[in-house]
Write an enzyme that holds these catalytic residues in place. Structure first.
Site, short mmCIF file in Angstrom:
data_model
loop_
_atom_site.label_atom_id
_atom_site.label_comp_id
_atom_site.label_asym_id
_atom_site.label_seq_id
_atom_site.Cartn_x
_atom_site.Cartn_y
_atom_site.Cartn_z
N HIS A 1 0.85 -1.19 0.00
CA HIS A 1 0.00 0.00 0.00
C HIS A 1 0.88 1.24 0.00
O HIS A 1 1.13 1.83 -1.04
CB HIS A 1 -0.94 -0.03 1.22
CG HIS A 1 -1.87 1.16 1.27
ND1 HIS A 1 -2.15 1.81 2.45
CD2 HIS A 1 -2.54 1.81 0.29
CE1 HIS A 1 -2.99 2.81 2.20
NE2 HIS A 1 -3.24 2.83 0.90
N CYS B 1 -0.53 0.25 9.57
CA CYS B 1 -0.72 1.60 9.04
C CYS B 1 -2.17 1.85 8.59
O CYS B 1 -2.77 2.84 8.97
CB CYS B 1 0.25 1.84 7.88
SG CYS B 1 1.97 1.84 8.43
N HIS B 2 -2.69 0.93 7.79
CA HIS B 2 -4.06 1.12 7.32
C HIS B 2 -4.83 -0.20 7.30
O HIS B 2 -5.86 -0.31 6.66
CB HIS B 2 -4.07 1.74 5.92
CG HIS B 2 -3.18 2.94 5.80
ND1 HIS B 2 -1.89 2.85 5.35
CD2 HIS B 2 -3.40 4.25 6.10
CE1 HIS B 2 -1.33 4.07 5.37
NE2 HIS B 2 -2.22 4.92 5.83
N GLY B 3 -4.29 -1.22 7.95
CA GLY B 3 -5.06 -2.43 8.17
C GLY B 3 -4.98 -3.51 7.10
O GLY B 3 -5.81 -4.42 7.10
#
Ligand code: FES
Length: 184
Positions: free
Chosen positions: A124, A148-150
């Site tokens: 990502h 960070c964002h899953g």
């Protein structure tokens, strides 16, 4: 030059879990025939990107038990090496037919079923996912979890959930013999 390899794990034997780190003998070599003795000099001069680009790392995986995960440092980036058990391999292969965001058979991601070798950088935005060390969260698919964002990866390093657009990348590597791997 010795490269350090951190040992991390999910389900290794009790003795092994007591060790936080294990330094295994490795060797950094130049793919174009740079003598090993040249490396301290090159290293001290902060190697150029060209020098880094040709470097490779040899790792002896003999002491990496089934179920164990280790992290190698290659060109300054983490490479996750996972010695998968037969059960883990079977589970991973059974997921080949699942609804994968970046469809890829497990067999296309490994040279030997028991050894998964992936670049440990989330596809990502470049965080390093957790799951290498004992007790760390591995997400719902048993692989790695990016805080960070899953994003969640499975035990083939395939993206299964979250915003990461593709599977964990695969480094160039080869097996030099039964237990020695050369990354790069
Ligand atoms: S960097 Fe991994 S989920 Fe965003």
């Amino acid at each position: 030059m010795k490269a350090r390899m951190d040992e991390t794990t999910s389900d290794i034997s009790e003795n092994e879990t007591r060790r936080d780190f294990l330094v295994l003998a490795t060797r950094t070599v130049g793919a174009t025939g740079l003598a090993l003795s040249a490396w301290p000099f090159i290293d001290s001069m902060n190697p150029s990107s060209d020098a880094l680009a040709i470097s490779s790392v040899d790792l002896d995986l003999d002491k990496v038990a089934a179920g164990q995960r280790i992290t190698a440092n290659w060109r300054g980036i983490p490479v996750f090496i996972y010695h998968r058990t037969p059960e883990q391999i079977a589970m991973t292969q059974a997921d080949d037919g699942s609804n994968l965001p970046d469809p890829q058979a497990d067999s296309a991601r490994v040279q030997r079923n028991e050894w998964l070798v992936v670049i440990g950088i989330c596809t990502h935005l470049g965080c390093v996912p957790i799951g290498q060390r004992r007790g760390e969260q591995k997400g719902n698919f048993g692989g790695w979890f990016c805080r960070c964002h899953g994003s969640q990866y499975d035990t083939s390093g395939r993206i299964r959930k979250g915003p990461a657009p593709r599977n964990l990348d695969l480094p160039a590597y080869s097996f030099l013999d039964g237990t020695t791997i050369r990354i790069g």
